[in-house]
Structures are given as C-alpha cells and as structure tokens.
Design a protein around this motif. Structure first.
Motif: not given
Length: 218
Positions: A93-97, A102-103, A124-125
């Motif tokens: 749902q929120a791939p950047i978050r 995970l990092r 862009d990500m």
C-alpha cells in the motif's frame, strides 16, 4: 561482470532443508520464497519456518514475499534477522514507507515486479531500494520457462539504475539456466535466482559455479 547467485529452496528437498542449505554454501545467498495462496496460487511456509531455517543456514537469506498485506508482514522477516527482504510492488500500500521500515530494522530492502508490471512508475524510488527484482516467470511455481518478453524491461531497469546513480542490484527470478542467465546478464541483471537448475543437478556446487561463470562472460 560482478554477479550473485541465489539458489531458491523452493526446489530443494523439503525433508532435508538443512542438508541442502549446506550443499549450496558456495552461493552468495539463499532465496526463500514465502507464498500465501492468495497473492499467488501456491502455499509455501511462513515466519516460524523461515526463522528456524535462518538459524541453521550458512548463507544470508534473500526472502521473497509473494503475499498479500506486505506492509503488515514484511517487517517481521527483517526483525528475525533475514538479511534481505523483498516485497511485491503490487502488494504494498505504501512501498516507500515499507522500504524505509525494512531498512530501519537492519535489512536490505528489495521490491519485486510481476512480468506484466511496468517498471517506469517506480523509477523515482530507486534510491529507497537495495535491490529491484524483475520476475521472469509468473510468480508462484518453480520450474517454469524463462519469459523472453521480460528482457526489454530488464534493459530499461538497468539503464534507469545506471542513470540514477543509485546503488542497487538488479535481480531476475524464474527459468534461470546456463542459457538464459547469459541473456539476462546481457540485458543488465546482476543477481540471479536459480531453482531447479541448481537443485536438479547432481553436484550443486558445480551447478552454481557454472551459472556464475556464464554470467561473468558478459
């Protein structure tokens, strides 16, 4: 070229996982497919099994989550010590978050795309990722034939990665053999998941070496 070989234990002997993990110790990591019979039409194993296998593995874990609700479950695999966790863009749902979470848990983060999912919306990500996985078969089952139609997407992804200056690996998964690994490497991939072509060999270490040498000829 610099290349990584990640044998997939989806093709291992399920009754002898610890033995087979030792037999592929010359690889760079072990690819662990987690499937929930919802995102893909197959069921493998969940957190408890992966946690136990991680405890006996001589190799880092490259976990590939083919599951729904990746935002909820992916961090759990990072928390248990899996070195790399890949979620599907189609299931987040929120791939950047999610990548950042995970990092934050200490894992490298990967994002996977089905064969028909375009890479362009996610370029862009790239800086948020440590690995981009281009599926070269429809996810869910081992032993499928490599989809040649994915080669242009691999090339576009490789060009975008090079142009972005981001430091991440480009992984391919599905139908990787001594023949197809060359084509995937020529397209720009540098990390290769191989299941039946490794575990179907008499000498698993020799099979890993043969794949690595083929990729390095590019």
């Amino acid at each position: 070229m610099d290349c990584h070989i990640h044998p997939s234990i989806l093709s291992a002997d399920f009754a002898n996982f610890e033995r087979d993990l030792q037999r592929i110790s010359s690889a760079d990591a072990v690819h662990v497919d987690v499937m929930d019979n919802h995102f893909v039409p197959n069921l493998s194993w969940g957190p408890a099994v992966v946690k136990r296998l991680r405890e006996v593995s001589p190799l880092p874990f490259d976990v590939h989550l083919m599951i729904e609700d990746a935002d909820r479950w992916a961090p759990e695999y990072a928390q248990m010590g899996c070195e790399s966790v890949t979620f599907h863009a189609e299931a987040a749902q929120a791939p950047i978050r999610l990548a950042r979470s995970l990092r934050a848990e200490g894992a490298q983060t990967g994002m996977a795309l089905r064969p028909a999912t375009a890479v362009e919306p996610y370029l862009d990500m790239l800086s948020e990722l440590d690995m981009l996985l281009i599926m070269t078969v429809e996810p869910g089952f081992g032993g499928q034939a490599f989809l040649e139609v994915t080669l242009p997407k691999i090339r576009r992804a490789a060009e975008a990665i090079a142009g972005s200056g981001a430091q991440l690996r480009l992984q391919v998964d599905g139908g990787i053999t001594e023949e197809t690994i060359v084509r995937a490497a020529e397209a720009g991939a540098d990390t290769f998941v191989a299941g039946s072509s490794v575990f179907g060999a008499e000498d698993l270490s020799a099979a890993i070496s043969a794949l690595r040498e083929k990729a390095r000829t590019v």
